[in-house]
Scaffold this motif. Structure first.
Motif, mmCIF file in Angstrom:
data_model
loop_
_atom_site.group_PDB
_atom_site.id
_atom_site.type_symbol
_atom_site.label_atom_id
_atom_site.label_comp_id
_atom_site.label_asym_id
_atom_site.label_seq_id
_atom_site.Cartn_x
_atom_site.Cartn_y
_atom_site.Cartn_z
ATOM 1 N N PHE A 148 7.987 -6.873 6.590
ATOM 2 C CA PHE A 148 8.008 -6.799 5.447
ATOM 3 C C PHE A 148 7.129 -5.945 4.409
ATOM 4 C CE2 PHE A 148 7.462 -8.182 1.011
ATOM 5 C CZ PHE A 148 8.888 -8.023 0.242
ATOM 6 N N LEU A 149 5.866 -6.219 4.712
ATOM 7 C CA LEU A 149 4.850 -5.434 4.145
ATOM 8 C C LEU A 149 4.682 -4.227 4.514
ATOM 9 C CD1 LEU A 149 2.360 -5.609 2.167
ATOM 10 C CD2 LEU A 149 0.971 -6.410 4.042
ATOM 11 N N ALA A 150 4.866 -3.979 5.862
ATOM 12 C CA ALA A 150 5.042 -2.457 6.390
ATOM 13 C C ALA A 150 6.232 -1.616 5.537
ATOM 14 C CB ALA A 150 5.466 -2.394 7.874
ATOM 15 N N ALA A 151 7.232 -2.078 5.291
ATOM 16 C CA ALA A 151 8.698 -1.524 4.518
ATOM 17 C C ALA A 151 7.935 -1.170 3.216
ATOM 18 C CB ALA A 151 9.645 -2.467 4.727
ATOM 19 N N VAL A 152 7.155 -2.185 2.581
ATOM 20 C CA VAL A 152 6.937 -1.983 1.269
ATOM 21 C C VAL A 152 5.828 -0.701 1.103
ATOM 22 C CG1 VAL A 152 5.195 -2.873 -0.773
ATOM 23 C CG2 VAL A 152 7.244 -4.321 0.506
ATOM 24 N N LEU A 153 4.909 -0.883 2.164
ATOM 25 C CA LEU A 153 3.637 0.268 2.187
ATOM 26 C C LEU A 153 4.543 1.472 2.572
ATOM 27 C CD1 LEU A 153 0.966 -1.689 3.752
ATOM 28 C CD2 LEU A 153 1.132 -0.910 1.397
ATOM 29 N N ASP A 154 5.509 1.735 3.371
ATOM 30 C CA ASP A 154 6.111 2.939 3.617
ATOM 31 C C ASP A 154 6.526 3.740 2.464
ATOM 32 O OD1 ASP A 154 6.014 2.922 6.396
ATOM 33 O OD2 ASP A 154 7.667 1.868 6.984
ATOM 34 N N LYS A 155 7.008 2.823 1.181
ATOM 35 C CA LYS A 155 7.415 3.634 0.205
ATOM 36 C C LYS A 155 6.394 4.639 -0.293
ATOM 37 C CE LYS A 155 10.160 -0.461 -1.183
ATOM 38 N NZ LYS A 155 11.336 0.412 -0.953
ATOM 39 N N ASN A 156 4.882 4.581 0.175
ATOM 40 C CA ASN A 156 3.943 5.179 -0.268
ATOM 41 C C ASN A 156 3.825 6.521 0.686
ATOM 42 O OD1 ASN A 156 3.106 4.193 -2.841
ATOM 43 N ND2 ASN A 156 1.297 3.176 -1.680
ATOM 44 N N ALA A 157 4.781 6.620 1.678
ATOM 45 C CA ALA A 157 4.507 7.818 2.572
ATOM 46 C C ALA A 157 5.209 9.171 2.018
ATOM 47 C CB ALA A 157 5.216 7.547 3.795
ATOM 48 N N GLY A 158 4.408 10.183 2.155
ATOM 49 C CA GLY A 158 4.987 11.594 1.816
ATOM 50 C C GLY A 158 3.885 12.004 0.605
ATOM 51 N N MET A 159 4.821 12.530 -0.745
ATOM 52 C CA MET A 159 3.798 12.856 -1.786
ATOM 53 C C MET A 159 3.232 11.810 -2.496
ATOM 54 S SD MET A 159 4.657 16.199 -2.086
ATOM 55 C CE MET A 159 4.261 16.610 -3.956
ATOM 56 N N ASP A 160 3.780 10.543 -2.249
ATOM 57 C CA ASP A 160 2.958 9.454 -3.163
ATOM 58 C C ASP A 160 1.882 8.875 -2.414
ATOM 59 O OD1 ASP A 160 4.731 9.631 -5.148
ATOM 60 O OD2 ASP A 160 6.163 8.517 -4.276
ATOM 61 N N GLY A 161 1.624 9.212 -1.168
ATOM 62 C CA GLY A 161 0.354 8.508 -0.438
ATOM 63 C C GLY A 161 0.560 8.957 0.932
ATOM 64 N N ASP A 162 -0.327 8.059 1.930
ATOM 65 C CA ASP A 162 -0.494 8.360 3.231
ATOM 66 C C ASP A 162 0.247 7.196 4.196
ATOM 67 O OD1 ASP A 162 -2.180 6.151 3.034
ATOM 68 O OD2 ASP A 162 -3.897 7.233 3.476
ATOM 69 N N GLY A 163 0.886 6.259 3.319
ATOM 70 C CA GLY A 163 1.534 5.067 3.796
ATOM 71 C C GLY A 163 0.833 4.083 4.395
ATOM 72 N N VAL A 164 -0.412 4.482 4.571
ATOM 73 C CA VAL A 164 -1.243 3.321 5.136
ATOM 74 C C VAL A 164 -1.919 2.293 3.997
ATOM 75 C CG1 VAL A 164 -3.574 3.005 6.536
ATOM 76 C CG2 VAL A 164 -1.958 4.988 7.023
ATOM 77 N N VAL A 165 -2.317 2.885 2.873
ATOM 78 C CA VAL A 165 -2.900 2.021 1.750
ATOM 79 C C VAL A 165 -2.149 2.060 0.882
ATOM 80 C CG1 VAL A 165 -5.499 2.908 2.493
ATOM 81 C CG2 VAL A 165 -4.015 4.119 0.844
#
Length: 240
Positions: free
Chosen positions: A169-186
């Motif tokens: 669940f937390l991975a799916a939430v952080l994935d929303k940051n992947a791309g232009m909005d972030g690196d998807g890790v932090v």
């Protein structure tokens, strides 16, 4: 020099996640500190002597003292700042030592909600696994302080599946940051923040207490995401 109170163990590195959350902040902000080791039976007396307020109150009205706690002689050694709640300590350190910011402007409310989720929901399925294992890492005197410890039994796979559900669940939430909005890790996009230290302190707990079962599993989940978060925080894992 700031004093950070921590619990000793029979392994080389400390493991308590709430205390690691504060140690990560101190290291990230490059603040000079030293660790004072306190066994569980001595926590109440030690914190009372330092002038710390209780962290909670029992139903019978008795105060409860717990770690982490810090003593900061910023004003003077005779009148230091003494705090004993992880979130209160984090906010104090950010306000008092604003260099190397952990709460980007406008993020305190959202990060507080994120950390509340980590504390109250994310770690919940881990407790039946990690608490007995952590008890085994305590010195004998601290072990006897906790009379109702769980026996050392094999962890059923369904317990690990419940843990993995939370990580998924937390991975799916952080994935929303992947791309232009972030690196998807932090959590805050590209730079580490208090939210990341809250998660990474749980990873440290698992790695220190259950390296060959727990951490060996988790670092492979979600495409190695948790190993990447560990790597992002690794340079702040020194113990002084």
């Amino acid at each position: 020099m700031i004093i950070l109170y921590d619990v000793p163990s029979n392994i080389p590195q400390p493991w308590a996640p709430n205390i690691w959350r504060i140690r990560l902040i101190l290291n990230y902000k490059r603040l000079p500190y030293r660790t004072c080791w306190v066994e569980f039976p001595d926590v109440e007396q030690t914190l009372q002597s330092a002038g710390a307020a209780p962290t909670s109150v029992r139903s019978d009205g008795r105060p409860v003292y717990s770690l982490p706690a810090i003593v900061d002689p910023i004003r003077s050694p005779r009148q230091p700042v003494v705090l004993s709640n992880a979130n209160a300590i984090a906010e104090y350190l950010e306000t008092t030592y604003p260099a190397r910011q952990l709460f980007p402007e406008g993020s305190r409310a959202v990060q507080s909600l994120f950390v509340h989720y980590v504390q109250e929901i994310f770690v919940k399925p881990l407790l039946p696994i990690m608490v007995p294992l952590s008890h085994q890492r305590l010195p004998e005197r601290s072990k006897t302080h906790f009379r109702h410890s769980s026996p050392n039994v094999a962890v059923p796979e369904q317990a690990w599946r419940a843990v993995q559900d939370q990580f998924d669940f937390l991975a799916a939430v952080l994935d929303k940051n992947a791309g232009m909005d972030g690196d998807g890790v932090v959590a805050q996009g590209f730079e580490v923040s208090y939210a990341d230290f809250a998660v990474c302190s749980v990873l440290i707990w698992i790695e220190k207490v259950s390296p060959h079962d727990g951490w060996a599993r988790i670092k492979q989940w979600n495409g190695g995401r948790w190993s990447r978060l560990w790597d992002r925080c690794h340079s702040y894992m020194d113990v002084f």
